[in-house]
Write an enzyme that holds these catalytic residues in place. Structure first.
Site, PDB file in Angstrom:
ATOM      1  N   SER A 121       0.860  -1.188   0.000  1.00  0.00           N
ATOM      2  CA  SER A 121       0.000   0.000   0.000  1.00  0.00           C
ATOM      3  C   SER A 121       0.891   1.232   0.000  1.00  0.00           C
ATOM      4  O   SER A 121       2.067   1.150   0.386  1.00  0.00           O
ATOM      5  CB  SER A 121      -0.856   0.001   1.274  1.00  0.00           C
ATOM      6  OG  SER A 121      -1.531   1.229   1.421  1.00  0.00           O
ATOM      7  N   TYR A 167      -2.004  -0.466  10.347  1.00  0.00           N
ATOM      8  CA  TYR A 167      -2.073  -0.887   8.936  1.00  0.00           C
ATOM      9  C   TYR A 167      -0.718  -0.622   8.273  1.00  0.00           C
ATOM     10  O   TYR A 167      -0.174  -1.484   7.572  1.00  0.00           O
ATOM     11  CB  TYR A 167      -3.196  -0.118   8.246  1.00  0.00           C
ATOM     12  CG  TYR A 167      -3.434  -0.492   6.802  1.00  0.00           C
ATOM     13  CD1 TYR A 167      -3.913  -1.746   6.454  1.00  0.00           C
ATOM     14  CD2 TYR A 167      -3.185   0.426   5.775  1.00  0.00           C
ATOM     15  CE1 TYR A 167      -4.156  -2.086   5.124  1.00  0.00           C
ATOM     16  CE2 TYR A 167      -3.425   0.106   4.453  1.00  0.00           C
ATOM     17  CZ  TYR A 167      -3.905  -1.156   4.124  1.00  0.00           C
ATOM     18  OH  TYR A 167      -4.135  -1.478   2.808  1.00  0.00           O
TER      19      TYR A 167
HETATM   20  P1  NDP Z   1     -11.343  -6.166  -0.460  1.00  0.00           P
HETATM   21  O1  NDP Z   1     -11.919  -6.041   0.903  1.00  0.00           O
HETATM   22  O2  NDP Z   1     -12.206  -5.927  -1.646  1.00  0.00           O
HETATM   23  O3  NDP Z   1     -10.637  -7.583  -0.625  1.00  0.00           O
HETATM   24  C1  NDP Z   1      -9.912  -8.189   0.396  1.00  0.00           C
HETATM   25  C2  NDP Z   1      -9.750  -9.647   0.056  1.00  0.00           C
HETATM   26  O4  NDP Z   1      -8.982 -10.277   1.094  1.00  0.00           O
HETATM   27  C3  NDP Z   1     -11.070 -10.367  -0.058  1.00  0.00           C
HETATM   28  O5  NDP Z   1     -11.011 -11.240  -1.148  1.00  0.00           O
HETATM   29  C4  NDP Z   1     -11.146 -11.139   1.241  1.00  0.00           C
HETATM   30  O6  NDP Z   1     -11.869 -12.335   1.009  1.00  0.00           O
HETATM   31  C5  NDP Z   1      -9.672 -11.438   1.487  1.00  0.00           C
HETATM   32  N1  NDP Z   1      -9.393 -11.764   2.867  1.00  0.00           N
HETATM   33  C6  NDP Z   1      -9.555 -10.983   3.956  1.00  0.00           C
HETATM   34  N2  NDP Z   1      -9.243 -11.669   5.076  1.00  0.00           N
HETATM   35  C7  NDP Z   1      -8.879 -12.913   4.660  1.00  0.00           C
HETATM   36  C8  NDP Z   1      -8.462 -14.082   5.334  1.00  0.00           C
HETATM   37  N3  NDP Z   1      -8.344 -14.125   6.668  1.00  0.00           N
HETATM   38  N4  NDP Z   1      -8.180 -15.179   4.607  1.00  0.00           N
HETATM   39  C9  NDP Z   1      -8.304 -15.164   3.266  1.00  0.00           C
HETATM   40  N5  NDP Z   1      -8.679 -14.086   2.574  1.00  0.00           N
HETATM   41  C10 NDP Z   1      -8.971 -12.973   3.266  1.00  0.00           C
HETATM   42  O7  NDP Z   1     -10.099  -5.168  -0.460  1.00  0.00           O
HETATM   43  P2  NDP Z   1      -9.021  -4.708  -1.573  1.00  0.00           P
HETATM   44  O8  NDP Z   1      -9.220  -5.411  -2.847  1.00  0.00           O
HETATM   45  O9  NDP Z   1      -9.009  -3.243  -1.522  1.00  0.00           O
HETATM   46  O10 NDP Z   1      -7.684  -5.218  -0.857  1.00  0.00           O
HETATM   47  C11 NDP Z   1      -6.738  -6.079  -1.457  1.00  0.00           C
HETATM   48  C12 NDP Z   1      -5.353  -5.690  -0.964  1.00  0.00           C
HETATM   49  O11 NDP Z   1      -5.061  -4.359  -1.404  1.00  0.00           O
HETATM   50  C13 NDP Z   1      -5.191  -5.686   0.553  1.00  0.00           C
HETATM   51  O12 NDP Z   1      -3.939  -6.262   0.893  1.00  0.00           O
HETATM   52  C14 NDP Z   1      -5.205  -4.197   0.889  1.00  0.00           C
HETATM   53  O13 NDP Z   1      -4.496  -3.925   2.074  1.00  0.00           O
HETATM   54  C15 NDP Z   1      -4.533  -3.627  -0.336  1.00  0.00           C
HETATM   55  N6  NDP Z   1      -4.772  -2.204  -0.554  1.00  0.00           N
HETATM   56  C16 NDP Z   1      -6.025  -1.722  -0.806  1.00  0.00           C
HETATM   57  C17 NDP Z   1      -6.209  -0.381  -0.998  1.00  0.00           C
HETATM   58  C18 NDP Z   1      -7.541   0.239  -1.268  1.00  0.00           C
HETATM   59  O14 NDP Z   1      -7.636   1.483  -1.283  1.00  0.00           O
HETATM   60  N7  NDP Z   1      -8.583  -0.541  -1.518  1.00  0.00           N
HETATM   61  C19 NDP Z   1      -5.090   0.580  -0.927  1.00  0.00           C
HETATM   62  C20 NDP Z   1      -3.818  -0.043  -0.693  1.00  0.00           C
HETATM   63  C21 NDP Z   1      -3.680  -1.376  -0.512  1.00  0.00           C
HETATM   64  P3  NDP Z   1     -12.823 -13.113   2.061  1.00  0.00           P
HETATM   65  O15 NDP Z   1     -13.506 -12.083   2.883  1.00  0.00           O
HETATM   66  O16 NDP Z   1     -13.736 -13.891   1.152  1.00  0.00           O
HETATM   67  O17 NDP Z   1     -11.901 -13.999   2.824  1.00  0.00           O
END
Ligand code: NDP
Length: 253
Positions: A148, A161
């Site tokens: 991030s 975070y």
């Molecule tokens: P979403 O919430 O849309 O997606 C997060 C994903 O992580 C989901 O598929 C969720 O699936 C999965 N996840 C969460 N916890 C678990 C777990 N314990 N085991 C397995 N899977 C898990 O968020 P984003 O697409 O935005 O996030 C993706 C990445 O991008 C993250 O690492 C986030 O920190 C990073 N990011 C996002 C930003 C933003 O502005 N959106 C900015 C910078 C970085 P499920 O709940 O089905 O398990």
């Protein structure tokens, strides 16, 4: 021929947002893609979407904070696809708010998903990535972690975070150097603000604060980050793009 024909990839956090977009982008370039997250119904929908576009996908439900589940998801992927060339560590969670009022379970959740989840998936995948690089027509394997901008700049409200994202950057740099001789490239993509479900898990006050902060900004789309991941993993083997910061154009931090 598509750039990733004959390769196999595993994407964590593939059930929504950046992970789902990345899985689709890899599949569109010919990679067989294993989809890992906790919600199997969402993964099944994505698998159907990928397959209807002519791609190959496998659902491997797992919680990244459970090392045994992650290891067995990686093994299933290798059994099914016969190899592993690309791991995208994308699963992540974010909670924000003043440290003095934070719930410890929110901090625990970020540390366990964003750090331990990356460690468990990486550890399970590495022997296969090393083997994949050795016998791949591409001559290289790829390990990409979604960090991030918070992994480059720490700010009030998101200190923990940031701790997790600075942490995975350090881990990635260490193993990058370790794996050079084995032709596993290690990259980190640092997204800015992307319009995904991640913000729906915030408390109401944090969400309102975030909405105020980003009101004048055109947010990134998940596909913009998928593009960055795809760029990294489709370079010729002589090229290692190790860091990409992809901010929303109006983002100041
Ligand atoms: P979403 O919430 O849309 O997606 C997060 C994903 O992580 C989901 O598929 C969720 O699936 C999965 N996840 C969460 N916890 C678990 C777990 N314990 N085991 C397995 N899977 C898990 O968020 P984003 O697409 O935005 O996030 C993706 C990445 O991008 C993250 O690492 C986030 O920190 C990073 N990011 C996002 C930003 C933003 O502005 N959106 C900015 C910078 C970085 P499920 O709940 O089905 O398990």
């Amino acid at each position: 021929m598509t750039a990733l024909a004959g390769t196999a990839a595993l994407v964590t956090g593939a059930s929504s947002g950046i992970g789902a977009a990345t899985a689709k982008a890899l599949a569109a370039q010919g990679a067989a893609v294993a989809l890992l997250a906790r919600r199997p119904d969402r993964l099944a929908d994505l698998k159907a979407e990928i397959e209807s576009a002519g791609g190959t996908a496998l659902v491997v439900p797992a919680d990244v904070t459970d090392a045994a589940e992650v290891a067995s998801a990686v093994e299933r992927t290798v059994v099914e696809f016969g190899r592993l060339d690309i791991l995208v560590n994308n699963a992540g969670q974010m909670q924000s708010g003043p440290a003095a009022e934070a719930a410890l379970q929110d901090w625990d959740a970020m540390v366990s998903v964003n750090i331990q989840g990356v460690l468990y998936a990486t550890r399970a995948a590495l022997p296969h990535l090393i083997k994949g690089a050795a016998d791949a027509p591409r001559g290289v394997a790829d390990l990409v972690t979604v960090s991030s901008t918070a992994g480059w700049v720490a700010r009030p409200g998101t200190a923990v975070y940031s701790l997790t994202k600075f942490g995975v950057n350090a881990f990635s740099e260490g193993i990058r150097q370790e794996l050079i001789g084995q032709r596993v490239r290690v990259g980190v993509v640092g997204p800015g603000t992307v319009d995904t479900e991640i913000f729906s898990h915030l408390s109401e006050s944090s969400r309102e604060a975030f909405e105020r902060q980003t009101a004048d900004m055109v947010k990134l789309r998940s596909e913009d980050i998928a593009d960055a991941v795809l760029f990294m993993v489709t370079r010729d083997r002589r090229v290692a793009v190790n860091h990409m910061l992809v901010r929303a154009a109006e983002q100041t931090w």
